[in-house]
Write an enzyme that holds these catalytic residues in place. Structure first.
Site, PDB file in Angstrom:
ATOM      1  N   GLU A   1       0.770  -1.179  -0.218  1.00 12.48           N
ATOM      2  CA  GLU A   1      -0.063   0.273   0.295  1.00 12.48           C
ATOM      3  C   GLU A   1       0.685   1.104   0.381  1.00 12.48           C
ATOM      4  O   GLU A   1       0.135   1.761  -0.915  1.00 12.48           O
ATOM      5  CB  GLU A   1      -0.739   0.085   0.942  1.00 12.48           C
ATOM      6  CG  GLU A   1      -2.279   1.104   1.010  1.00 12.48           C
ATOM      7  CD  GLU A   1      -2.876   0.939   2.048  1.00 12.48           C
ATOM      8  OE1 GLU A   1      -4.025  -0.069   1.624  1.00 12.48           O
ATOM      9  OE2 GLU A   1      -2.349   0.991   3.257  1.00 12.48           O
TER      10      GLU A   1
ATOM     11  N   HIS B   1       7.310 -26.628   1.664  1.00 12.63           N
ATOM     12  CA  HIS B   1       7.258 -27.172   0.961  1.00 12.63           C
ATOM     13  C   HIS B   1       5.757 -26.765  -0.075  1.00 12.63           C
ATOM     14  O   HIS B   1       5.201 -28.058  -0.794  1.00 12.63           O
ATOM     15  CB  HIS B   1       6.503 -28.716   1.724  1.00 12.63           C
ATOM     16  CG  HIS B   1       7.770 -29.290   2.281  1.00 12.63           C
ATOM     17  ND1 HIS B   1       8.194 -30.465   1.723  1.00 12.63           N
ATOM     18  CD2 HIS B   1       8.353 -28.896   3.210  1.00 12.63           C
ATOM     19  CE1 HIS B   1       9.419 -29.898   2.913  1.00 12.63           C
ATOM     20  NE2 HIS B   1       9.365 -29.417   3.749  1.00 12.63           N
TER      21      HIS B   1
ATOM     22  N   LYS C   1     -12.912   2.622  -2.068  1.00 13.03           N
ATOM     23  CA  LYS C   1     -13.801   2.555  -1.404  1.00 13.03           C
ATOM     24  C   LYS C   1     -15.040   3.985  -2.329  1.00 13.03           C
ATOM     25  O   LYS C   1     -15.857   4.078  -1.721  1.00 13.03           O
ATOM     26  CB  LYS C   1     -13.231   3.369  -0.194  1.00 13.03           C
ATOM     27  CG  LYS C   1     -12.565   2.689   0.643  1.00 13.03           C
ATOM     28  CD  LYS C   1     -11.721   3.630   1.644  1.00 13.03           C
ATOM     29  CE  LYS C   1     -10.566   3.122   2.429  1.00 13.03           C
ATOM     30  NZ  LYS C   1     -10.005   4.531   3.344  1.00 13.03           N
TER      31      LYS C   1
END
Length: 474
Positions: free
Chosen positions: A298, A327, A441
């Site tokens: 961000e 793994h 937003k």
């Protein structure tokens, strides 16, 4: 070994540097050559700090003065409530969760009240999935639960939606005492949450104006949750302050940890390393990788630089956990595209050791484990992963903490925040805004019918009118 060590935090960057095994590594002269840009960055950050735009550093002493109030309230509610729930998203959730997981028992909520020192269980609702939300409500007794609503602006749709549901439930179930079950952490002077808190009598703590969510863990955003769960918040701030002093006093790339880390990131990014893997070999730091991912992404993923030019740059953070992701991911890191740097985080010593039993009746191929410890095995696997990356010519570095305690976690938080700030200056972008998030937003406000966003809603509804969708045919 090339390393930087102070206050028991070590940065080993040998795996980033040129060697016979790593001919594509960085040269010492490249780090030295970056010093003029780092000096310029240091001067720019000093100005930001003095003008209230680097308050994650500047306000550390002020946070110390707030600890008596935070601790007094924490002690008061800890003995009363069985559950403590954070309602927040982004840094308001990831920071408290990362510190809790690092410094408390890994299965803290499963401990008896006595073994939790009669501190409340800790939960974080950082999403609005209705099933998860409802199922948490089903297992908590509202009369024994304290909710911490964290939103600086009071405009965070997710957090405010959670708050409205919780407040409604508390009003019905707790009657006139419902306000005692809510504590808010918000702006001191403005925002939508503040007037609600004042009108309804909620206990309030303040998010400093100059600190964004992803930099806010060492403010009441994180300190309150930590104190309520019994974490040593004085030591958390002491470690942060010590790291802050080290960074602001050291003057060159080989003595300043933030300059060093930012320089390594910047130079490797210039050479095509577009991915930054954060890989602790400590389960307690698993969520710290989530916090780092938000901080790095961000802050540094920006379309425009400070001059307004379109640059669309950034380095993608990837979270991993050793040894688990040996793994699942390390195959890609050793043999896939050479576009990554890996940062390991390890400890000098774990607080517990577990011996592996000796059993001579076992197949010979696993007898070697007997008499060794899980700690030894984990350290061996981390070192072997470094070796594999080195053989493959892949860049890596390591942050070594003396122990997983509040002081060390405070140091780590401040180091990564300062590194991010320096990287923003080297990239010539604003590391403290998030315009890409704001667009999403605003789109949410429009689609949910918020007044003043009608035009935005029309634009969104026009978007994607020609659809490409695969649907079942049987």
């Amino acid at each position: 070994m090339m390393s930087l060590n102070k206050s028991k935090l070590t940065i080993d960057y040998t795996g980033m540097m040129h060697s016979d095994q790593n001919p594509k590594g960085l040269l010492k002269k490249e780090l030295q050559g970056l010093q003029p840009l780092l000096d310029k960055a240091e001067a720019a950050l000093a100005v930001l700090r003095e003008t209230g735009k680097l308050d994650f550093s500047k306000l550390l002493p002020e946070m110390q003065t707030q600890l008596p109030e935070i601790k007094a309230y924490a002690d008061q509610v800890a003995s009363r409530f069985e559950n403590f729930v954070v309602l927040g998203i982004g840094g308001s959730a990831l920071g408290p969760l990362a510190v809790q997981q690092a410094l408390k028992h890994y299965y803290y909520n499963e401990l008896t009240a006595e073994n939790r020192s009669y501190r409340p269980r800790f939960y974080v609702l950082d999403n609005i999935d209705p099933v998860r939300f409802q199922e948490l409500c089903q297992v908590l007794d509202p009369g024994k639960t304290l909710f911490n609503v964290i939103s600086k602006s009071g405009n965070t749709a997710e957090t405010m939606a959670q708050f409205l549901i919780v407040r409604d439930n508390l009003r019905r179930l707790c009657g006139e005492s419902y306000a005692e079950h809510i504590v808010v952490t918000t702006d001191q002077e403005k925002g939508n949450l503040l007037p609600i808190a004042l009108k309804e009598g909620f206990k309030r703590f303040v998010i400093p104006r100059g600190i964004g969510g992803r930099f806010s863990e060492l403010t009441p955003v994180g300190l309150l949750a930590a104190a309520i769960c019994g974490i040593d918040v004085e030591e958390l701030l002491a470690g942060a302050w010590e790291m802050d002093q080290w960074i602001r006093e050291a003057r060159d790339v080989f003595t300043n940890p933030a300059q060093l880390k930012a320089a390594l990131a910047y130079l490797s990014w210039q050479k095509g390393k577009n991915i930054s893997v954060f890989m602790p070999y400590v389960d307690g730091l698993k969520t710290m990788a989530d916090w780092y991912a938000q901080l790095w992404a961000e802050s540094l993923g920006k379309r425009r630089n400070r001059g307004g030019e379109v640059v669309s740059l950034g380095q993608t953070p990837v979270k991993a956990l050793g040894v688990t992701d040996q793994h699942s991911q390390v195959q890609l890191y050793t043999e896939g595209p050479d576009d990554k740097t890996v940062t390991f985080v390890t400890l000098d010593k774990f607080k517990f050791s577990q011996e592996i039993p000796i059993d001579r009746d076992l197949p010979e191929d696993i007898q070697f484990l007997g008499g060794r410890t899980l700690e030894e095995l984990l350290f061996a696997e981390q070192k072997a992963t470094e070796y594999a990356l080195t053989l493959a010519g892949r860049q890596h570095q390591k942050i070594i903490l003396s122990a997983l305690n509040a002081h060390a976690v405070g140091q780590l938080l401040l180091l990564l925040e300062w590194e991010t700030a320096y990287m923003g200056e080297l990239l010539n972008i604003n590391a403290f805004d998030q315009p890409g998030v704001e667009e999403g937003k605003n789109g949410t406000y429009a689609l949910m019918g918020r007044a003043g966003y009608e035009r935005k809603k029309q634009d969104i509804e026009k978007y994607g009118q020609e659809k490409y969708v695969l649907t079942p045919t049987m």
